[in-house]
Design a protein around this motif. Structure first.
Motif, PDB file in Angstrom:
ATOM      1  N   PHE A 150      73.492  46.996  60.084  1.00 11.97           N
ATOM      2  CA  PHE A 150      72.285  46.778  60.351  1.00 11.97           C
ATOM      3  C   PHE A 150      71.865  46.179  61.382  1.00 11.97           C
ATOM      4  N   GLU A 151      71.016  46.226  62.515  1.00 13.61           N
ATOM      5  CA  GLU A 151      70.817  45.414  63.631  1.00 13.61           C
ATOM      6  C   GLU A 151      72.044  44.629  64.262  1.00 13.61           C
ATOM      7  N   GLY A 152      73.060  45.706  64.119  1.00 13.27           N
ATOM      8  CA  GLY A 152      74.444  44.836  64.937  1.00 13.27           C
ATOM      9  C   GLY A 152      75.225  44.150  63.996  1.00 13.27           C
ATOM     10  N   ARG A 153      74.869  43.999  62.574  1.00 13.57           N
ATOM     11  CA  ARG A 153      75.682  43.158  61.896  1.00 13.57           C
ATOM     12  C   ARG A 153      76.310  43.989  60.614  1.00 13.57           C
ATOM     13  N   ASP A 154      77.259  43.405  59.906  1.00 18.53           N
ATOM     14  CA  ASP A 154      77.596  44.256  58.589  1.00 18.53           C
ATOM     15  C   ASP A 154      76.787  43.755  57.441  1.00 18.53           C
ATOM     16  N   ILE A 155      76.390  44.685  56.539  1.00 20.61           N
ATOM     17  CA  ILE A 155      75.616  44.200  55.393  1.00 20.61           C
ATOM     18  C   ILE A 155      76.298  44.908  54.171  1.00 20.61           C
ATOM     19  N   ASP A 156      75.776  44.325  52.952  1.00 23.89           N
ATOM     20  CA  ASP A 156      76.207  45.082  51.719  1.00 23.89           C
ATOM     21  C   ASP A 156      75.049  44.829  50.756  1.00 23.89           C
ATOM     22  N   LEU A 157      75.495  45.183  49.568  1.00 20.73           N
ATOM     23  CA  LEU A 157      74.525  45.149  48.582  1.00 20.73           C
ATOM     24  C   LEU A 157      73.656  43.879  48.428  1.00 20.73           C
ATOM     25  N   SER A 158      74.336  42.836  48.487  1.00 21.45           N
ATOM     26  CA  SER A 158      73.664  41.347  48.444  1.00 21.45           C
ATOM     27  C   SER A 158      72.606  41.317  49.462  1.00 21.45           C
ATOM     28  N   THR A 447      68.749  34.344  41.892  1.00 22.63           N
ATOM     29  CA  THR A 447      69.595  33.726  42.749  1.00 22.63           C
ATOM     30  C   THR A 447      69.285  34.079  44.377  1.00 22.63           C
ATOM     31  N   ALA A 448      69.489  35.696  44.316  1.00 25.42           N
ATOM     32  CA  ALA A 448      69.231  36.507  45.708  1.00 25.42           C
ATOM     33  C   ALA A 448      67.687  36.178  46.068  1.00 25.42           C
ATOM     34  N   ALA A 449      66.837  35.992  45.391  1.00 23.42           N
ATOM     35  CA  ALA A 449      65.436  35.567  45.502  1.00 23.42           C
ATOM     36  C   ALA A 449      65.276  34.548  46.296  1.00 23.42           C
ATOM     37  N   LEU A 450      65.763  33.488  45.748  1.00 23.18           N
ATOM     38  CA  LEU A 450      65.906  32.106  46.251  1.00 23.18           C
ATOM     39  C   LEU A 450      66.419  32.272  47.598  1.00 23.18           C
ATOM     40  N   ARG A 466      75.363  34.061  33.195  1.00 21.30           N
ATOM     41  CA  ARG A 466      76.401  34.041  34.412  1.00 21.30           C
ATOM     42  C   ARG A 466      75.774  34.693  35.579  1.00 21.30           C
ATOM     43  N   PHE A 467      76.872  34.848  36.840  1.00 17.36           N
ATOM     44  CA  PHE A 467      76.211  35.289  37.876  1.00 17.36           C
ATOM     45  C   PHE A 467      77.066  36.580  38.665  1.00 17.36           C
ATOM     46  N   SER A 468      76.567  37.256  39.345  1.00 11.05           N
ATOM     47  CA  SER A 468      77.325  38.252  39.905  1.00 11.05           C
ATOM     48  C   SER A 468      77.981  37.688  41.148  1.00 11.05           C
ATOM     49  N   GLY A 469      79.195  38.346  41.427  1.00  8.18           N
ATOM     50  CA  GLY A 469      79.986  37.786  42.612  1.00  8.18           C
ATOM     51  C   GLY A 469      79.308  37.809  43.939  1.00  8.18           C
ATOM     52  N   ALA A 470      77.962  38.407  43.886  1.00  9.88           N
ATOM     53  CA  ALA A 470      77.099  38.651  45.217  1.00  9.88           C
ATOM     54  C   ALA A 470      76.144  37.137  45.341  1.00  9.88           C
ATOM     55  N   THR A 471      76.103  36.337  44.141  1.00 12.92           N
ATOM     56  CA  THR A 471      75.451  35.228  44.144  1.00 12.92           C
ATOM     57  C   THR A 471      76.127  34.084  45.207  1.00 12.92           C
ATOM     58  N   ARG A 472      75.016  33.500  45.825  1.00 11.49           N
ATOM     59  CA  ARG A 472      75.513  32.203  46.697  1.00 11.49           C
ATOM     60  C   ARG A 472      74.348  31.178  46.481  1.00 11.49           C
ATOM     61  N   GLY A 473      74.806  30.062  46.738  1.00  7.76           N
ATOM     62  CA  GLY A 473      73.820  29.046  46.686  1.00  7.76           C
ATOM     63  C   GLY A 473      74.374  28.032  45.370  1.00  7.76           C
TER      64      GLY A 473
END
Length: 569
Positions: A150-158, A447-450, A466-473
């Motif tokens: 998307f717009e020249g960069r790799d993206i995923d479900l997160s 967490t993704a909304a934040l 718990r968290f998905s592996g896609a969580t960051r922060g």
């Protein structure tokens, strides 16, 4: 062979008759019986292509002299189950998967198992069954999804989950959200980042339960079909050599898995699933072991969601064999461990080299000096809690702020999306643990909304879920004891000062001893109400998150009756 008890001698004529009714000949029945456990379903993108790989695996078994006997297991897609009642069923499904495989293997006297899997709970559930049964077994995954563009960069479900947060904050248009939705998951396979599914597929390889390449060969690559065929042949070699899962799942093998996990910056769910698998194998793997190793094993791979790289990049750089070779060279892994190839880890990786030193960095130039996971204790988490420190912004490694308290994920998500969470806050989501939820839901939506609102750099979040592996922060999960079991997280009130100190490994509530005692005296135990006989049965048997959320053989009754809340969901 185990199958002899179901097929040998005059007394087994009825048994053989039933197999002949299924189309099997005498000479096929004489072969070793290999259960091909196929977790195909039409819902999970990581599983929609597994019938293709099942055909390849059966060809390998058949060519090597075995009789492949295929049967299914259930599977929940965590992404589709996220942020509603369905997520309560995700972690409990791990136990059902293990139980159902045990039933099928014992009920039909199978000689071996080839476990065709791919996503979050299905992988450890299958591996737990293999460890329990201790018959020759091999895990083969469906492989990772390619990243979208998307717009020249790799993206995923997160990227889609975080776009929802940006959209709620007015930072993402309807059109952009739609374009990300269309682009982020381009085809079959487990979601492209180092989320739970791919973490666990890599763990199977690091443990030695899967062939080299299992964790990283893309789902759409023909090499994945070849791997499935080779797995069919390899499981027959295990049967002939008498190599069993517990020969492989030694304390040293779990050392290797934890070391690889820390170097990869894998999902916090590995701190649930690896201890649960160790428990099934009769090996002790306490949560503190992750923290002990994490202080010496550096973070070498900056993978999504915390970094720019995806599983396809890790594969291109040499995959798990190259990573293990690098860890072995630094004395951080155990090379003598046996694997399903019949060879040791050291033998498997002897000729493997890292082909991209940015994807898998050298030990003297890591992304972080410590491993991806950290275990925090303190007065809020006496038994422990887990955070993916490699996905935490530097400014959030130490954070003190006022508590914003929510009894359940829905209320927290609503507040976040409505913009009611302020910079500096500490969001507390409780009664989401294994018992209290029940089922220990993942908190990817909040967490993704934040993160989508840019608040992953200003707001911390902690939960007994718990968290998905896609969580960051700065997201701290598995806070134990959980609220429903009398954990201190149940005592937190709106506005209390909470300190998250990741370098110091502390999670603390800043109230006086007198106030603590007063709140404890007034505490009324409670848990979320659910209209599910299965979940209510599960909550009676499940242990805490820091114990891998495994089930007790007998239920432990609570000291006092809990008050349900939430009603019908």
């Amino acid at each position: 062979m185990r199958s002899d008890q179901a097929k040998r001698g005059p007394a087994r004529a009825p048994h053989r008759a039933l197999l002949k009714a299924a189309g099997y000949t005498d000479w096929e029945i004489e072969r070793p019986w290999i259960g091909l456990v196929n977790s195909y379903n039409a819902l999970i993108p990581g599983h929609v292509h597994l019938n293709r790989l099942a055909a390849a695996a059966k060809a390998g078994i058949y060519a090597a002299g075995g009789l492949p006997l295929e049967f299914p297991v259930i599977g929940v897609c965590d992404g589709i189950a996220m942020n509603h009642l369905g997520m309560k069923f995700s972690l409990p499904s791990r136990e059902l998967i293990a139980d159902s495989i045990e039933i099928m293997a014992q009920g039909h006297a199978l000689d071996g198992l080839l476990l065709l899997t791919n996503c979050d709970k299905i992988i450890p559930g299958m591996a737990m069954a293999a460890a329990r049964l201790n018959i020759p077994s091999l895990v083969v995954s469906g492989g990772p999804m390619m990243a979208g563009r998307f717009e020249g960069r790799d993206i995923d479900l997160s990227s889609a989950f975080e776009a929802v947060g940006r959209h709620a904050a007015g930072r993402c248009s309807d059109e952009e959200l739609r374009e990300i939705e269309e682009a982020c998951c381009p085809g079959c396979g487990s979601c492209a980042g180092m989320f739970t599914a791919n973490t666990m597929n890599c763990m199977m390889e690091a443990l030695g339960l899967a062939l080299p390449g299992n964790g990283t060969i893309p789902a759409v690559d023909a090499a994945r079909d070849r791997l499935a065929k080779d797995a069919g042949v390899a499981v027959m070699e295990l049967v002939r050599a008498g190599i069993r899962p517990r020969d492989i799942l030694t304390p040293q093998a779990f050392h290797n898995a934890v070391a690889a996990d820390l170097a990869l910056g894998g999902s916090t769910n590995s701190a649930l699933h690896l201890p649960a698998l160790a428990h099934a194998a009769g090996v002790d793997l306490p949560l503190d072991r992750f923290d002990e190793l994490g202080r010496s094993v550096p973070h070498l791979c900056s993978m999504s969601p915390g970094g720019p790289y995806h599983i396809q990049d890790l594969h291109r750089a040499g995959g798990i064999p190259a990573l293990m070779a690098r860890l072995l060279a630094g004395g951080l892994a155990r090379g003598e461990c046996l694997t399903v190839t019949g060879r040791s880890v050291a033998e498997n990786v002897a000729s493997r080299k890292v082909r991209d030193d940015e994807v898998i960095r050298p030990l003297d130039r890591p992304y972080h000096a410590q491993g991806g996971l950290a275990v925090l204790k303190g007065n809020l988490a006496p038994l422990g809690s887990v955070v993916k420190q490699s996905a935490v912004a530097e400014e959030m490694l130490c954070h003190t702020g006022p508590a914003r308290v929510f009894d359940g994920e829905e209320a927290a998500t609503e507040a976040i999306l409505a913009g009611r969470i302020r910079d500096g806050d500490v969001v507390v989501i409780r009664y989401e643990g294994p018992k209290g939820g029940p089922g220990m839901r993942e908190m990817l939506t909040p967490t993704a909304a934040l993160a989508g609102q840019g608040k992953d750099r200003t707001v911390a979040l902690l939960t007994d879920g718990r968290f998905s592996g896609a969580t960051r922060g700065a997201a701290v999960g598995h806070v134990s004891p959980e609220a429903a079991s009398g954990g201190p997280i149940a005592l937190v009130q709106e506005g209390d000062s909470i300190t998250v100190d990741i370098p110091g490994r502390r999670l603390d509530l800043g109230i006086s001893p007198e106030e603590w005692q007063a709140r404890e005296a007034k505490r009324i135990p409670k848990e979320q109400a659910v209209e599910s006989p299965f979940l209510n049965r599960y909550r009676r048997f499940v242990r805490s998150g820091v114990e891998g959320a495994v089930l007790d053989e007998t239920p432990r009754e609570d000291v006092c009756r809990k008050t349900p809340f939430g009603g019908k969901e």
